[in-house]
Design a protein around this motif. Structure first.
Motif, mmCIF file in Angstrom:
data_model
loop_
_atom_site.group_PDB
_atom_site.id
_atom_site.type_symbol
_atom_site.label_atom_id
_atom_site.label_comp_id
_atom_site.label_asym_id
_atom_site.label_seq_id
_atom_site.Cartn_x
_atom_site.Cartn_y
_atom_site.Cartn_z
ATOM 1 N N VAL A 1 -26.269 20.788 -9.317
ATOM 2 C CA VAL A 1 -25.170 21.492 -9.984
ATOM 3 C C VAL A 1 -25.580 21.889 -11.408
ATOM 4 O O VAL A 1 -25.349 23.023 -11.844
ATOM 5 C CB VAL A 1 -23.903 20.614 -10.025
ATOM 6 N N VAL A 2 -26.195 20.956 -12.114
ATOM 7 C CA VAL A 2 -26.649 21.234 -13.485
ATOM 8 C C VAL A 2 -27.679 22.363 -13.489
ATOM 9 O O VAL A 2 -27.594 23.317 -14.275
ATOM 10 C CB VAL A 2 -27.236 19.968 -14.134
ATOM 11 N N ALA A 3 -28.653 22.256 -12.595
ATOM 12 C CA ALA A 3 -29.702 23.278 -12.524
ATOM 13 C C ALA A 3 -29.115 24.641 -12.173
ATOM 14 O O ALA A 3 -29.473 25.664 -12.769
ATOM 15 C CB ALA A 3 -30.749 22.876 -11.491
ATOM 16 N N GLY A 4 -28.184 24.669 -11.208
ATOM 17 C CA GLY A 4 -27.562 25.930 -10.819
ATOM 18 C C GLY A 4 -26.784 26.551 -11.956
ATOM 19 O O GLY A 4 -26.833 27.774 -12.171
ATOM 20 N N ALA A 5 -26.050 25.728 -12.705
ATOM 21 C CA ALA A 5 -25.269 26.234 -13.833
ATOM 22 C C ALA A 5 -26.177 26.811 -14.911
ATOM 23 O O ALA A 5 -25.873 27.863 -15.501
ATOM 24 C CB ALA A 5 -24.399 25.122 -14.405
ATOM 25 N N LEU A 6 -27.298 26.145 -15.180
ATOM 26 C CA LEU A 6 -28.235 26.640 -16.196
ATOM 27 C C LEU A 6 -28.883 27.952 -15.755
ATOM 28 O O LEU A 6 -29.005 28.895 -16.548
ATOM 29 C CB LEU A 6 -29.309 25.581 -16.469
ATOM 30 N N GLY B 1 -27.649 30.088 -13.575
ATOM 31 C CA GLY B 1 -26.614 31.102 -13.551
ATOM 32 C C GLY B 1 -26.295 31.640 -14.931
ATOM 33 O O GLY B 1 -26.141 32.858 -15.116
ATOM 34 N N ALA B 2 -26.216 30.747 -15.912
ATOM 35 C CA ALA B 2 -25.928 31.179 -17.287
ATOM 36 C C ALA B 2 -27.044 32.048 -17.836
ATOM 37 O O ALA B 2 -26.809 33.028 -18.547
ATOM 38 C CB ALA B 2 -25.712 29.959 -18.178
ATOM 39 N N GLN B 3 -28.277 31.703 -17.520
ATOM 40 C CA GLN B 3 -29.420 32.466 -17.991
ATOM 41 C C GLN B 3 -29.510 33.830 -17.320
ATOM 42 O O GLN B 3 -29.936 34.817 -17.930
ATOM 43 C CB GLN B 3 -30.713 31.683 -17.726
ATOM 44 N N ALA B 4 -29.083 33.912 -16.056
ATOM 45 C CA ALA B 4 -29.231 35.150 -15.287
ATOM 46 C C ALA B 4 -28.181 36.197 -15.622
ATOM 47 O O ALA B 4 -28.349 37.371 -15.290
ATOM 48 C CB ALA B 4 -29.188 34.836 -13.793
ATOM 49 N N GLY B 5 -27.074 35.806 -16.245
ATOM 50 C CA GLY B 5 -26.053 36.773 -16.617
ATOM 51 C C GLY B 5 -25.397 37.410 -15.404
ATOM 52 O O GLY B 5 -24.943 36.732 -14.495
ATOM 53 N N ARG B 6 -25.358 38.750 -15.376
ATOM 54 C CA ARG B 6 -24.673 39.440 -14.275
ATOM 55 C C ARG B 6 -25.432 39.317 -12.962
ATOM 56 O O ARG B 6 -24.889 39.639 -11.900
ATOM 57 C CB ARG B 6 -24.447 40.907 -14.625
ATOM 58 N N ARG B 7 -26.670 38.870 -13.013
ATOM 59 C CA ARG B 7 -27.443 38.620 -11.800
ATOM 60 C C ARG B 7 -27.316 37.170 -11.354
ATOM 61 O O ARG B 7 -28.150 36.671 -10.592
ATOM 62 C CB ARG B 7 -28.917 38.968 -12.031
ATOM 63 N N ARG B 8 -26.276 36.506 -11.820
ATOM 64 C CA ARG B 8 -26.069 35.085 -11.547
ATOM 65 C C ARG B 8 -26.139 34.761 -10.057
ATOM 66 O O ARG B 8 -26.905 33.891 -9.639
ATOM 67 C CB ARG B 8 -24.708 34.673 -12.104
#
Length: 213
Positions: free
Chosen positions: A70-75, A77-84
């Motif tokens: 979950v932590v890795a996915g959130a990080l 996703g946040a880094q990817a922006g609209r390509r989350r």
């Protein structure tokens, strides 16, 4: 669920199907543990501790692995922006492919932990414009919201929006049914099907990004 546009609602349904499918694989392969439903594992942890069973340690390891995902996915996703969604689902696909390879090598428990890691990451796959996410690997909250909206409808204060929540729940249950049938038939093929499903969802997420411009 209702705060998301239709394209992301459909993507969430697809991810819920994948989550149910993978959870059924993990449940059958581990003889009773979950790789996406951590409430069940938390109960197994508590009962195992009370009874002094080895199952408590197994449940704790799976829970910790899921949370790490979950932590890795959130990080990511946040880094990817609209390509989350695209980035997260590519990650899920890779982790499921690793689980498949481990299963083929006879590393059963390592494969199960890879499944749990993938399902933790998957929870970051669908996010709304306000940053809220759809929890696609657990349905307790979805069922509670559905019940509340049914109550509102019975009081004449709501509409049929509870059907969206019912659809998401049905997607997970349907995926679990397919996953159970697949893993009983052939575990390696079931793992392979999960990888293909994740890859198709990643492709769909890519199309959504492209259409959004």
């Amino acid at each position: 669920m209702l705060r998301f546009d239709p394209s992301h609602q459909l993507l969430a349904v697809g991810v819920a199907i994948l989550a149910g499918f993978v959870d059924a694989i993990g449940f059958v392969e581990s003889a009773g543990f979950f790789v996406s439903f951590m409430t069940g594992n938390s109960t197994r942890l508590a009962v195992g501790l009370a009874e002094g069973q080895h199952a408590a340690l197994v449940a704790a390891i799976i829970i910790a692995t899921f949370v790490f995902g979950v932590v890795a996915g959130a990080l990511v996703g946040a880094q990817a922006g609209r390509r989350r969604s695209l980035a997260v689902l590519i990650g899920v696909t890779i982790l499921l492919a690793i689980a498949t390879l481990l299963r083929l090598e006879g590393e059963g428990w390592s494969a199960i932990l890879s499944l749990a890691l993938a399902m933790g990451v998957a929870n970051a796959a669908v996010a709304g414009r306000d940053g809220s996410v759809i929890g696609v690997t657990y349905m307790t909250g979805t069922l509670v919201q559905m019940g509340q909206k049914i109550a509102n409808a019975l009081r004449g204060e709501g509409d049929r929006r509870w059907l969206h929540h019912l659809g998401l729940w049905a997607a997970l249950v349907g995926g679990a049914l397919l996953g159970a049938r697949a893993v009983i038939w052939s575990a390696p093929l079931a793992y392979g099907f999960a990888v293909m499903m994740a890859a198709l969802l990643a492709a769909r997420a890519g199309w959504i990004v492209r259409d959004a411009g």
